[in-house]
Scaffold this motif. Sequence first.
Motif, short mmCIF file in Angstrom:
data_model
loop_
_atom_site.label_atom_id
_atom_site.label_comp_id
_atom_site.label_asym_id
_atom_site.label_seq_id
_atom_site.Cartn_x
_atom_site.Cartn_y
_atom_site.Cartn_z
N ALA A 7 36.67 47.44 82.87
CA ALA A 7 36.99 46.99 81.66
C ALA A 7 37.84 45.94 81.50
CB ALA A 7 37.13 48.08 80.74
N GLU A 8 38.91 45.94 82.49
CA GLU A 8 40.09 45.06 82.33
C GLU A 8 39.97 43.92 82.72
OE1 GLU A 8 43.59 48.35 83.76
OE2 GLU A 8 42.78 46.83 85.22
N VAL A 9 38.81 43.52 83.62
CA VAL A 9 38.29 42.28 83.94
C VAL A 9 37.15 41.83 82.87
CG1 VAL A 9 38.92 42.51 86.38
CG2 VAL A 9 36.37 42.90 85.69
N LEU A 10 36.55 42.58 81.98
CA LEU A 10 35.61 41.92 81.16
C LEU A 10 36.26 41.56 79.79
CD1 LEU A 10 32.70 44.79 81.73
CD2 LEU A 10 32.88 42.33 82.64
N ARG A 11 36.22 40.17 79.98
CA ARG A 11 36.84 39.55 78.68
C ARG A 11 36.02 38.41 78.02
NH1 ARG A 11 42.15 39.56 76.84
NH2 ARG A 11 42.94 40.68 78.76
N ASP A 12 35.78 38.25 77.03
CA ASP A 12 34.89 37.19 76.40
C ASP A 12 35.68 36.27 75.18
OD1 ASP A 12 34.80 38.70 73.88
OD2 ASP A 12 32.61 39.08 74.43
N ALA A 13 35.12 35.63 74.35
CA ALA A 13 36.07 34.80 73.39
C ALA A 13 36.60 35.87 72.31
CB ALA A 13 34.80 33.91 72.64
N LEU A 14 35.98 37.04 72.40
CA LEU A 14 36.56 37.95 71.23
C LEU A 14 37.81 38.83 72.04
CD1 LEU A 14 33.29 39.13 69.53
CD2 LEU A 14 34.93 37.42 68.77
N GLY A 15 37.86 38.72 72.94
CA GLY A 15 38.99 39.47 73.80
C GLY A 15 38.34 40.36 74.93
N LEU A 16 39.25 41.51 75.22
CA LEU A 16 39.06 42.45 76.17
C LEU A 16 38.04 43.30 75.25
CD1 LEU A 16 40.20 43.62 79.17
CD2 LEU A 16 41.44 44.97 77.60
N LEU A 17 36.64 43.62 76.59
CA LEU A 17 35.82 44.50 76.29
C LEU A 17 36.29 45.93 76.11
CD1 LEU A 17 34.04 41.90 76.47
CD2 LEU A 17 32.28 43.69 77.25
N LYS A 18 35.91 46.78 75.23
CA LYS A 18 36.27 48.33 75.35
C LYS A 18 35.57 49.02 76.47
CE LYS A 18 37.61 48.22 70.45
NZ LYS A 18 37.58 46.66 70.39
N ASP A 19 36.13 50.30 76.62
CA ASP A 19 35.27 50.96 77.81
C ASP A 19 34.15 51.57 77.23
OD1 ASP A 19 35.54 52.56 80.36
OD2 ASP A 19 35.13 54.00 78.89
N ARG A 20 33.09 51.47 77.85
CA ARG A 20 31.62 51.90 77.12
C ARG A 20 31.71 53.18 76.94
NH1 ARG A 20 26.92 50.93 81.14
NH2 ARG A 20 26.42 48.87 79.96
N GLU A 21 32.12 54.04 77.79
CA GLU A 21 32.21 55.54 77.57
C GLU A 21 33.26 56.08 76.27
OE1 GLU A 21 30.28 58.33 79.44
OE2 GLU A 21 29.31 56.37 78.95
N GLN A 22 34.22 55.32 76.34
CA GLN A 22 35.15 55.50 74.96
C GLN A 22 34.49 55.30 73.68
OE1 GLN A 22 38.86 53.54 76.00
NE2 GLN A 22 39.36 54.90 77.88
N VAL A 23 33.86 53.93 73.94
CA VAL A 23 33.18 53.63 72.62
C VAL A 23 32.15 54.75 72.22
CG1 VAL A 23 31.47 51.94 71.69
CG2 VAL A 23 33.49 51.15 72.70
#
Length: 309
Positions: A7-23
């Motif tokens: 998750a720490e390395v998955l970043r797009d124009a909207l920012g850092l992606l949230k952890d899939r399981e936490q979401v």
Amino acid sequence: MTTVTEAEVLRDALGLLKDREQVAKRLLDSSAKHSFDPDSELDWDAPYEDGKWFWPPELVSLYDTPLWKRMGEEQRILLSQHEAAALASLGIWFEIILMQLLVRHIYDKAATSAHVRYALTEIEDECRHSKMFARLIAHGDTPWYPVSRAHQNLGRVFKTISTTPGSFTATLLGEEVLDWMQRLTFPDERVQPLVRGVTRIHVVEEARHVRYAREELRRQMLTAPRWSQEFTRITSGEFARVFSVAFVNPEVYTNVGLDKREAVAQVRASGHRREVMQTGAKRLTDFLDDIGVLRGMGRRLWRSSGLLA
């Protein structure tokens, strides 16, 4: 399962992606607290109220056209009833496609993950929504309005060949435009109480579906192969074209005593209708633009659909 490191390395124009399981866990918690049974939640025995609309007049397809100005109030309300039935019919068609896409998405994923459990929960929601829409149609004096045979077959092809990011893009297209309209409908006291109740339930539960689809689409547009991303841009643009045409079934005009050809022509020429559809889609198109879906041929297709200014 997505790890914190990933998750720490998955970043797009909207920012850092949230952890899939936490979401997914948060969405599961919300589902447990805010889910509804339409059969018991709504008063299906109450008659419709005279003089009340079935859809806000400003959202009816012919609003502010020359034909609309010639129509009497009773015929306008009748048109709103048939358009509400047509939208409910479209919603059932779309949600059946969505349920199949979700099953495909989780087919090879760990069934014990929160991500998969939430997908199954969403499928439960969509089953209830489809039954709710069907009951709403049956409650009035309107027919079921199926999509055209061509669109039926295109839907069959799409759900067979769609990539995962393409599936989630189509999911958002089907959910977010209608969601914008429903958010204007359920608090509108000019509208029939039963229709307001149906739209309220749908808005509350669809908010979770949108969150799930947005987070997963962001992830897919970063991790999917380049060919899959490009295929998503093209197929989503074509689906936008189909969706914009299917949004109002032309048979509604015939069934309320209007000339179908004249009505369709006036809707296509209506600046108000174009503004309604583009405003309803703007939150989605801004998001898709940010994450790289609206590029190249895909963007041109979205423009030709009338949903993108």
